[in-house]
Write a protein that holds these residues in place. Structure first.
Motif, mmCIF file in Angstrom:
data_model
loop_
_atom_site.group_PDB
_atom_site.id
_atom_site.type_symbol
_atom_site.label_atom_id
_atom_site.label_comp_id
_atom_site.label_asym_id
_atom_site.label_seq_id
_atom_site.Cartn_x
_atom_site.Cartn_y
_atom_site.Cartn_z
ATOM 1 N N PHE A 131 0.846 -1.201 0.000
ATOM 2 C CA PHE A 131 0.000 0.000 0.000
ATOM 3 C C PHE A 131 0.876 1.244 0.000
ATOM 4 C CE2 PHE A 131 -2.099 3.423 2.310
ATOM 5 C CZ PHE A 131 -3.367 3.454 1.766
ATOM 6 N N LYS A 132 0.475 2.239 -0.787
ATOM 7 C CA LYS A 132 1.151 3.529 -0.717
ATOM 8 C C LYS A 132 0.189 4.636 -1.159
ATOM 9 C CE LYS A 132 3.191 3.317 -5.371
ATOM 10 N NZ LYS A 132 4.457 3.350 -6.150
ATOM 11 N N TYR A 133 0.368 5.810 -0.581
ATOM 12 C CA TYR A 133 -0.458 6.957 -0.949
ATOM 13 C C TYR A 133 0.059 7.574 -2.246
ATOM 14 C CZ TYR A 133 -2.720 6.802 3.601
ATOM 15 O OH TYR A 133 -3.442 6.396 4.696
ATOM 16 N N LEU A 134 -0.873 8.009 -3.093
ATOM 17 C CA LEU A 134 -0.526 8.662 -4.342
ATOM 18 C C LEU A 134 -0.700 10.172 -4.261
ATOM 19 C CD1 LEU A 134 -2.233 6.162 -6.818
ATOM 20 C CD2 LEU A 134 0.167 6.234 -6.123
ATOM 21 N N THR A 135 -1.516 10.633 -3.324
ATOM 22 C CA THR A 135 -1.719 12.064 -3.079
ATOM 23 C C THR A 135 -1.667 12.284 -1.566
ATOM 24 O OG1 THR A 135 -4.135 11.833 -2.966
ATOM 25 C CG2 THR A 135 -3.184 12.348 -5.131
ATOM 26 N N PRO A 136 -1.466 13.512 -1.119
ATOM 27 C CA PRO A 136 -1.383 13.766 0.329
ATOM 28 C C PRO A 136 -2.647 13.323 1.058
ATOM 29 C CG PRO A 136 -0.572 15.661 -0.895
ATOM 30 C CD PRO A 136 -1.191 14.731 -1.916
ATOM 31 N N LYS A 137 -2.454 12.725 2.229
ATOM 32 C CA LYS A 137 -3.592 12.265 3.017
ATOM 33 C C LYS A 137 -4.046 13.371 3.972
ATOM 34 C CE LYS A 137 -0.680 10.012 6.518
ATOM 35 N NZ LYS A 137 -0.359 8.726 7.173
ATOM 36 N N LEU A 138 -5.294 13.274 4.388
ATOM 37 C CA LEU A 138 -5.865 14.220 5.350
ATOM 38 C C LEU A 138 -6.549 13.392 6.430
ATOM 39 C CD1 LEU A 138 -6.432 17.152 6.092
ATOM 40 C CD2 LEU A 138 -8.516 17.043 4.717
ATOM 41 N N ARG A 139 -5.841 13.140 7.511
ATOM 42 C CA ARG A 139 -6.366 12.241 8.520
ATOM 43 C C ARG A 139 -7.333 12.949 9.465
ATOM 44 N NH1 ARG A 139 -1.043 10.968 12.290
ATOM 45 N NH2 ARG A 139 -1.059 12.900 13.520
ATOM 46 N N MET A 140 -8.112 12.155 10.156
ATOM 47 C CA MET A 140 -9.123 12.671 11.070
ATOM 48 C C MET A 140 -8.528 12.925 12.461
ATOM 49 S SD MET A 140 -11.830 12.844 9.284
ATOM 50 C CE MET A 140 -12.025 12.339 7.571
ATOM 51 N N GLU A 141 -9.033 13.951 13.097
ATOM 52 C CA GLU A 141 -8.713 14.223 14.497
ATOM 53 C C GLU A 141 -10.016 14.238 15.283
ATOM 54 O OE1 GLU A 141 -5.718 14.246 15.390
ATOM 55 O OE2 GLU A 141 -4.612 14.686 13.548
ATOM 56 N N ALA A 142 -9.922 14.166 16.590
ATOM 57 C CA ALA A 142 -11.130 14.264 17.412
ATOM 58 C C ALA A 142 -11.820 15.601 17.187
ATOM 59 C CB ALA A 142 -10.773 14.091 18.878
ATOM 60 N N SER A 143 -11.040 16.637 16.886
ATOM 61 C CA SER A 143 -11.602 17.963 16.629
ATOM 62 C C SER A 143 -12.368 18.011 15.314
ATOM 63 C CB SER A 143 -10.487 19.012 16.619
ATOM 64 O OG SER A 143 -9.514 18.699 15.634
#
Length: 399
Positions: A114-126
């Protein structure tokens, strides 16, 4: 219906399930004669949400909540699919970025690269709305350290809402939700072992697959048949899962099914699709395993808070006639609902492997909901009937 900026509680309903995983558009290469596919709805959030949605059914669809971050390249047909599920999905559009995309490559024994092809945007509690923060269950895919910080941040926000009287009831905000954690596969390493054991004490269910569990302890994999591997399970349970040590280690083992352990109970459930079951047709119902583990855990989380609903009633109606099973259920006591949740999880994963991407939803002429042209509760019934026969013939194989 996907709902931009509004959540289930904003419209007067409660949230049963919330995923803090990411939505991803997948590109998949199978390493055989099949061509690669692109723009596939994927990511742990999508598969966990569809797993929870299968168990929730149409009646409780809006109790399933998650977040989809879309970019300038987000395909409209993907939104149509998400809308068809009827979940409380929050769409966050940012046309200044690309949608998170990833490449998946499969090798021997379903080993995934597995690898990302574009920047990821992960979730936060906020990232969560007030309604989502008050969910009865949470699903996470992350490192051990991030798992701890997410649990602490969610509990802190719930306590803040309780103090400010922002929750529908103070009792609801004060009640501890169920946390289901998938360790990040890339961080299932020997170096992460001690932190894994610490993080497990913060959650109610921790679920690596058999390869990930093995690499966490410096092994090539894990097997129930290996005495040293069974001792490894005991070590994890002795260290503690959950604040009171009453949580579960659920080991997902692909076509072998799942193995679940607590300090007092254990159960093996075979996969929904068994090897060789369609030999006469010379075809396998299993097309692509991508997302099956995520959907298993989404369904498990939803199943843990669905006591008395349709799937639960189906399981009870099938198994109630087995004296052997009734003894098993009695021995599990107040954790009996875990068994039904695991059955629902197994059936949900069976839907996900039947095609590339997520299962297809449709409705019969009578208005009954179908997934891949089958009702979810009907598959729960069929699977439970198979389980009944196994329990009657060889109960030691299961528990």
């Amino acid at each position: 219906m996907a709902d931009e900026g509004r959540s289930a509680a904003d419209r007067g309903s409660d949230v049963d399930f919330c995923s803090l995983a990411m939505f991803i558009l997948d590109e998949i290469e199978f390493g055989d004669s099949r061509p690669a596919v692109k723009n596939v709805i994927g990511g742990a959030a999508s598969f966990a949400a569809v797993g929870a949605r299968l168990v929730a059914g149409d009646e409780h669809a809006q109790a399933v909540s998650w977040i989809v971050d879309t970019g300038s390249d987000f395909p409209h047909e993907a939104l149509d699919v998400i809308n068809s599920w009827g979940t409380s999905c929050v769409i966050r559009e940012d046309r200044k970025r690309l949608t998170t995309r990833a490449w998946n490559g499969y090798g021997v024994n379903e080993k995934r690269d597995f690898k990302y092809l574009t920047p990821k945007l992960r979730m936060e509690a906020s990232s969560l709305s007030e309604a989502q923060v008050l969910s009865r269950t949470f699903h996470m895919v992350c490192s051990a350290s991030r798992c701890i910080s997410l649990v602490e941040a969610i509990l802190e926000r719930r306590e803040e809402l309780r103090r400010r009287n922002k929750a529908p009831s103070a009792a609801h905000a004060a009640q501890r939700p169920i946390f289901v954690w998938e360790p990040n596969p890339d961080l299932c390493t020997l170096e992460e072992q001690e932190q894994f054991l610490v993080a497990s004490q913060y959650v109610d269910v921790v679920s690596p697959n058999e390869l990930e569990l093995g690499t966490l302890f410096g092994r090539s994999g894990w097997s129930e048949d290996n005495a040293d591997d069974r001792e490894l399970v005991r070590r994890i349970l002795d260290s503690g899962i959950g604040p009171q040590g009453e949580g579960f280690l659920v080991i997902r083992s692909g076509k072998q099914g799942s193995y679940s352990y607590s300090r007092t109970h254990q159960i093996w459930l075979p996969a929904y699709h068994q090897p060789g079951e369609n030999v006469a047709a010379a075809t396998s119902p299993v097309v692509d395993p991508t997302g099956a583990g995520n959907s298993f855990l989404g369904a498990l989380a939803q199943g843990l808070v669905s006591t008395g609903r349709a799937p639960d009633r189906v399981v009870d109606s099938v198994l109630s006639g087995s004296t052997t099973w009734n003894r098993v259920v009695t021995s599990w006591g107040r954790q009996r609902h875990v068994i039904t949740a695991l059955i629902c999880a197994t059936v949900a994963a069976g839907f996900v492997v039947e095609q590339i991407g997520v299962p297809r939803i449709s409705w019969s002429k009578e208005g009954k909901e179908r997934w891949n042209e089958t009702e979810f509760t009907e598959r729960v019934r069929l699977y439970t009937q198979r389980l009944y026969r196994t329990v009657e013939e060889s109960p030691s194989d299961i528990c």
